[in-house]
Design an enzyme around this catalytic site. Sequence first.
Site, PDB file in Angstrom:
ATOM      1  N   CYS A 154       3.793   3.234  11.535  1.00 27.96           N
ATOM      2  CA  CYS A 154       2.723   4.025  11.256  1.00 27.96           C
ATOM      3  C   CYS A 154       1.361   3.626  11.932  1.00 27.96           C
ATOM      4  CB  CYS A 154       2.668   4.471   9.790  1.00 27.96           C
ATOM      5  SG  CYS A 154       2.595   2.993   8.904  1.00 27.96           S
ATOM      6  N   HIS A 202      -5.105   4.638   7.268  1.00 33.83           N
ATOM      7  CA  HIS A 202      -4.402   3.421   7.522  1.00 33.83           C
ATOM      8  C   HIS A 202      -5.037   2.647   8.835  1.00 33.83           C
ATOM      9  CE1 HIS A 202      -0.237   1.671   7.031  1.00 33.83           C
ATOM     10  NE2 HIS A 202      -1.182   1.054   6.152  1.00 33.83           N
ATOM     11  N   HIS A 233       6.788   8.554   2.559  1.00 31.30           N
ATOM     12  CA  HIS A 233       6.494   7.196   2.590  1.00 31.30           C
ATOM     13  C   HIS A 233       6.804   6.741   1.241  1.00 31.30           C
ATOM     14  CE1 HIS A 233       4.849   3.254   3.273  1.00 31.30           C
ATOM     15  NE2 HIS A 233       5.039   3.380   4.559  1.00 31.30           N
TER      16      HIS A 233
END
Length: 496
Positions: A76, A127, A218
Site C-alpha cells: 500500500c 499512510h 484491509h
Amino acid sequence: MISAKKILYPLLLLALGLSSSSGADKPNILIVFTDDHGYADLGILKNDPDVRTPNIDQLARDGVLFTRGYSTAPQCIPSRAGLVVGRHQNAFGMEDNSDGPLPHDETTVAERLRDAGYVTGMVGKWHLEVGYDKQNKPYYSRNHLPHRHGFEEIFCGYLQDYQATFDLAGNTIADGPKSITDPRFRVDVQTLAALAFLDRRKTDDRPFFLYLCPYAPHAPMEDPPQYMERMSHVAEKERRMALASILAIDDGIGLIRKKLQEMGQAENTLIFFMADNGAPLIEESYIGSRNTPLEGCKGMFTDGGVRVPYVAAWPGEIPSGQVFDEAVSTLDASATALAVGGAPVDDKIEGTNLMPWLTGGRTGKVHEDLFWRWRSQAAILSGDWKLILLGNERRYLFDMRQPVSEISGKSQIDQFPEIAANLEGKLRTKAATWKNPALPRNVVDRDRELFDIFVEKTLPPPPYGKGKTGQIIPWKPDRPTTPIADLKSNETKGSK
C-alpha cells in the site's frame, strides 16, 4: 526554509500562461482508492455471485470498465506514493512500506492542481506520514500529513481517530488539523467526511479535487451489523466481513454520486475508482477479499498482486458502456487528472492521459511496457508477455493471453529465451533510472514462500477461513452505527 519547489513551481505556472486562480470550465476530479481490494470483488466483473457492488457497477456502466488495470506496487505505501505524486515511486525511493514518509521535495498531484485553481481535499487512509526509525519501529510524522503535501482540506485517519480541518457537519475546524474520534464504522465515517467536503463547496466556486481512500477491506476486519445482515448469503465469516466492508464502500459511492447530482455537478466530475493492490490470501494475512481468477496475492507481481478493480466515469465527456481491455496503470489516473485540470506537467509525470482513448480519439495500446520492482521481485509487462524475476533464483515468462497463465507449468522462459532476454534488458534499463538502480539479487523468504504457494504449487494453497486470519475487531453491541445505513442512495439491483 522555503523548499525549491515552492519557488520554482509557481514560476512554471506563469511560464506556461496558467493562472493559479482560474477554475472556469475545469471539471471536478474524484479519485477513490480502496485498500487490499481484490480483483474478484467487483460485481460487474462477474467473478463471484456473492459480491454486491451495484453503485460501482453502475459507475462502470456510465463510463469505462478497465479489465487490465494495474497498480504500481503489491503493497500500500508505495502504490499510494506513486499515485499521489504521479510518478513511479521507485524513482524517488519509496518502493516499500518501510521507505516513508513521503519526501517534501516531490510535487504531488494535489499541489499541481491546487496551483491550477483547484480546492484539494483528502479523506480516509493517507499512510504516507509513516516512517521507520533506526530500530525499525514505525513512527507517524504530523509534518507529513496530507495538508503538508498540497491538500487544503483533510479528514484523514484509519479506525476511529482522524486528523481533520473540518468536521462532519462541514464546519471549518479552527487551527486544524485537530484530532477527532468517531466510534462508528470507519467506512461510513469516511463517506460522511467526503459528503461534508462536497457540502463545503456551496461557498467555494473553485473546481474540486478529492482523494478518497476508504480504509477497507484491509485488516483489521470488522463486522458492522448494518452491512453483515445484508451479506447473510455468504457462509464464510471472513469473506462475509470483507464483502460487507466493500458493500459499505459501494453505498458511499452511491451517496456521493447522488450528492453530485443534487449539486448539478454529476456531468462535470471525472471519477476514478481503483485499488492499491491485490488482496492478501495467505495464513495470518487473509481478510476475506479474493483475487479470482488471477494467480497470487498482495506481495507478488503475478496479476493477483497488482491487477486491481479499475473504473472511470465522466458522464459529460466519456461515452458510457465501454470495456477497455488494454493495460493501464494507476499512474494514468494521476496524469489524466492533471491533463483535464489544466495543470502543467513536467517530465517527472510518468502516467498517460487516458482521455484520447476514452473519447475515441485513439485506439490500441496505452503503454508499450509497465515496470515493477519491490523487495526481491522485479517484473515487466510488455504487450501479452510478462517477465517476472525472483532475485537471481527464478525467472518466469508468461503469455498473458492464456487462461490461468501465471503458474510454473505455463512459464515459457525456455521456449522463448530471446523474448525473455529482451524484456530483462528493458527492465534493467528502466531500473537504472530509479533511485536504487539495481535489480534484486537475494530472495526474501516470504517472497519465495509466496511463489511456492501460487506459482510453483509446491506448498499448500491458502486456507480461506480455516486457518489464522488477519486481525479481527469484534463489533461491540453498544457501539453506535452511523445513520448512513438508513440513507437512500441511487443503488440499483446487484450484478447477476
